[in-house]
Design an enzyme around this catalytic site. Structure first.
Site, PDB file in Angstrom:
ATOM      1  N   ASP A 290      44.944  42.396  53.865  1.00 37.31           N
ATOM      2  CA  ASP A 290      44.886  41.147  54.641  1.00 37.31           C
ATOM      3  C   ASP A 290      43.747  41.192  55.655  1.00 37.31           C
ATOM      4  OD1 ASP A 290      47.379  40.127  53.599  1.00 37.31           O
ATOM      5  OD2 ASP A 290      48.335  41.654  54.830  1.00 37.31           O
TER       6      ASP A 290
ATOM      7  N   LYS B 236      44.468  35.441  55.114  1.00 42.08           N
ATOM      8  CA  LYS B 236      44.141  34.078  55.502  1.00 42.08           C
ATOM      9  C   LYS B 236      42.720  34.068  56.021  1.00 42.08           C
ATOM     10  CE  LYS B 236      48.539  33.044  57.317  1.00 42.08           C
ATOM     11  NZ  LYS B 236      49.282  32.881  58.537  1.00 42.08           N
TER      12      LYS B 236
ATOM     13  N   MET C  88      53.600  36.341  66.467  1.00 44.47           N
ATOM     14  CA  MET C  88      53.102  35.042  65.965  1.00 44.47           C
ATOM     15  C   MET C  88      53.508  33.893  66.882  1.00 44.47           C
ATOM     16  SD  MET C  88      54.100  35.514  61.947  1.00 44.47           S
ATOM     17  CE  MET C  88      55.771  36.063  62.213  1.00 44.47           C
TER      18      MET C  88
END
Ligand code: SAH
Length: 510
Positions: free
Chosen positions: A36, A58, A173
């Site tokens: 990632d 992402k 997050m």
């Protein structure tokens, strides 16, 4: 067909040293590495060069791959019989969707193993000087996702129970919803003066910590533009930071340092950078390979008793000389009677591994200085063997000849440009994520410039501290248009680091 397997490996929170021994072992034998955005580059580099590296993170623009696509990829690669490492930030099972990946593999009947990692929920506070539990302050800890909008009615989080139900609350997050999170905690009875810390890019050189209270932290964070990736720590333990802060105080804290020397030689420098609190990014610009022609060296090795001096100018010279010596069916006993000179402490150390004492090491580690020291030691007519790089400067053999010695300059190895991931370095430089570049020889500078092949190099290097090990390297760098800001006074790795720290080449960004 060999049986494939997927290792779900926790990469830790960012400091590459926080990978587990088992995790690193898996990476080293990976055939496929699936990673990632937050995966530390040092860990990616630890995989075999032949390993296929697949980025599934992402991008700022959105998802590179959906979770279903990642699951399918893992199933497909393991199904093909490949050894797959799925490298995940922190711990794979702490808000990492590792459970879903494992379930997909289980459903496909494919083997997998989980290698837990150091989660950012604990490590980022720890690097900010905040123990998530403490005997006197709290005996409970909750780790919560901040991804859910607390305002939505169907929230899975029972804010009424959570707000006062655990002493320490760590949200991951959560930055996008910080305002709503703090409001929910206040509504449900957590006192307004409860200390809160936000730790961004925890355990990395960029680590930043912002502290406040439940009442004011959302406002302070918004003003500071504090964003993900960050953990939110709520609770009395935050106060301990005042006393226990350590990481952000280290001399190279906040510094990501590019190491451009050959991979074989990079580890010592990289470790020293890390000990000072910086992060080393390896970008080898030099590969050390065998010489093209070993005739001169092999001939000399066949006639060692004819020589009086053996002069080594590098650790590589030592390694390749002994490789040839052994290949010729000889060993250190054949060096009897020869006097040995090493250009510096590292070369001397390399020789000591062969149980060899060195007769002379110059005070200053440059070819020019060897000469002044050897002036009284070398007698006219002495034969000198100089096993070194095939393109080494001629100044040393010429000066030795000037002293009356007969010099055989024999190629022991050769260096060729390359060995690093240029695209990645270009990206890190463009994103201004490199604070210091170290050059430890003229060829590292030359190769760096050639490999980057960047017409707008000064622009790319704006704000970056260029640090050179000594005057020769610095001169080359200046000639190639690099802005040299640091030049070591002592031409060693230690001297270079000292000069970088003194120049405060990096300093903390607030
Ligand atoms: N499995 C990971 C968490 C993945 S969720 C773990 O165990 O750490 C991603 C969130 O983790 C980010 O939004 C952020 O809140 C947190 N995070 C990951 N790395 C971090 C770091 N270095 N510093 C601060 N927070 C981090």
């Amino acid at each position: 067909m060999p049986e494939g397997i997927v290792y779900l490996v926790g990469a830790g929170p960012g400091d590459p040293g926080l990978i587990t021994v088992k995790g690193l072992h898996c990476i080293k034998r990976a055939e496929v590495l699936v990673y990632d955005r937050l995966a530390p580059s040092r860990l990616l580099a630890a995989a075999p060069p032949s390993a296929e590296r697949i980025y599934v993170g992402k991008s700022p623009a959105g998802h590179a791959m959906t979770q279903e696509e990642i699951n399918r990829l893992l199933v497909e690669r393991a199904g093909r019989g490949q050894v797959v490492v799925r490298l995940k930030g922190g711990d794979p099972f702490v808000f990492g969707r590792g459970g879903e990946e494992a379930a997909a593999l289980a459903a496909a009947g494919l083997p997998f193993e989980v290698v837990p990692g150091v989660t950012s929920a604990v490590a980022a506070p720890a690097y900010a000087g905040i123990p998530v539990t403490h005997r006197d302050l709290t005996s409970t800890l909750a780790i919560i996702t901040g991804n859910e909008n607390p305002a939505k009615p169907e929230s899975n989080i029972h804010w009424d129970k959570l707000a006062t139900g655990a002493g320490t609350l760590v949200f991951l997050m959560g930055m996008a919803h910080l305002e709503q999170i703090t409001r929910q905690l206040l509504i449900h009875g957590r006192p307004a003066d409860t200390p809160v810390a936000l730790v961004r890019w925890g355990t990395r050189p960029e680590q930043q910590t912002l502290t406040g209270t439940l009442a004011d932290i959302a406002h302070t964070a918004a003003e500071a533009g504090f964003a993900n990736p960050a953990v939110i720590v709520v609770g009395e333990v935050v106060k301990l930071r005042e006393q226990l802060q350590w990481f952000e105080r280290k001399p190279l804290s906040g510094c990501r340092v590019l190491v451009t020397r050959a991979r074989e030689q990079a580890s010592g420098l990289a470790r020293a950078i890390e000990e000072l609190g910086g992060e080393a990014v390896e970008y080898p610009t030099i590969q050390v390979v065998a010489a093209e022609d070993y005739t001169p060296l092999d001939t000399a090795i066949g006639r060692l008793p004819e020589y009086q001096w053996l002069i080594f100018t590098s650790v590589n010279g030592v390694a390749f000389f002994f490789r040839r010596l052994l290949l010729a069916g000889r060993d250190i006993r054949d060096l009897k009677g020869l006097k040995i000179c090493a250009i510096g402490p590292k070369t001397r150390q390399a020789l000591s591994r062969y149980c060899l004492r060195v007769d002379y090491v110059p005070d200053e580690y440059r070819a020019e200085s060897i000469i002044s020291g050897l002036k009284d030691k070398i007698r006219p007519g002495d034969r000198v063997l100089l096993p070194r790089a095939d393109i080494a400067r001629k100044i040393l053999p010429e000066a030795l000849t000037g002293l009356g010695a007969r010099v055989d300059d024999a190629a022991a190895y050769r260096t060729v440009p390359g060995g690093g991931n240029t695209e990645e370095i270009r990206r890190l430089l463009a994103e201004k994520r490199i604070q210091v570049i170290t050059f430890t020889s003229s060829s590292t500078v030359r190769n760096f410039v050639t490999l980057l092949n960047e017409p707008r190099l000064p622009e790319l290097l704006a704000g970056v501290t260029v640090a050179c090990i000594g005057p020769v390297t610095a001169r080359t760098a200046r000639e190639l248009g690099l802005p040299v800001a640091v030049e070591a006074k002592e031409y060693t790795i230690e001297g270079l680091l000292k000069a970088i720290v003194e120049a405060r080449g990096c300093g903390r960004r607030a």
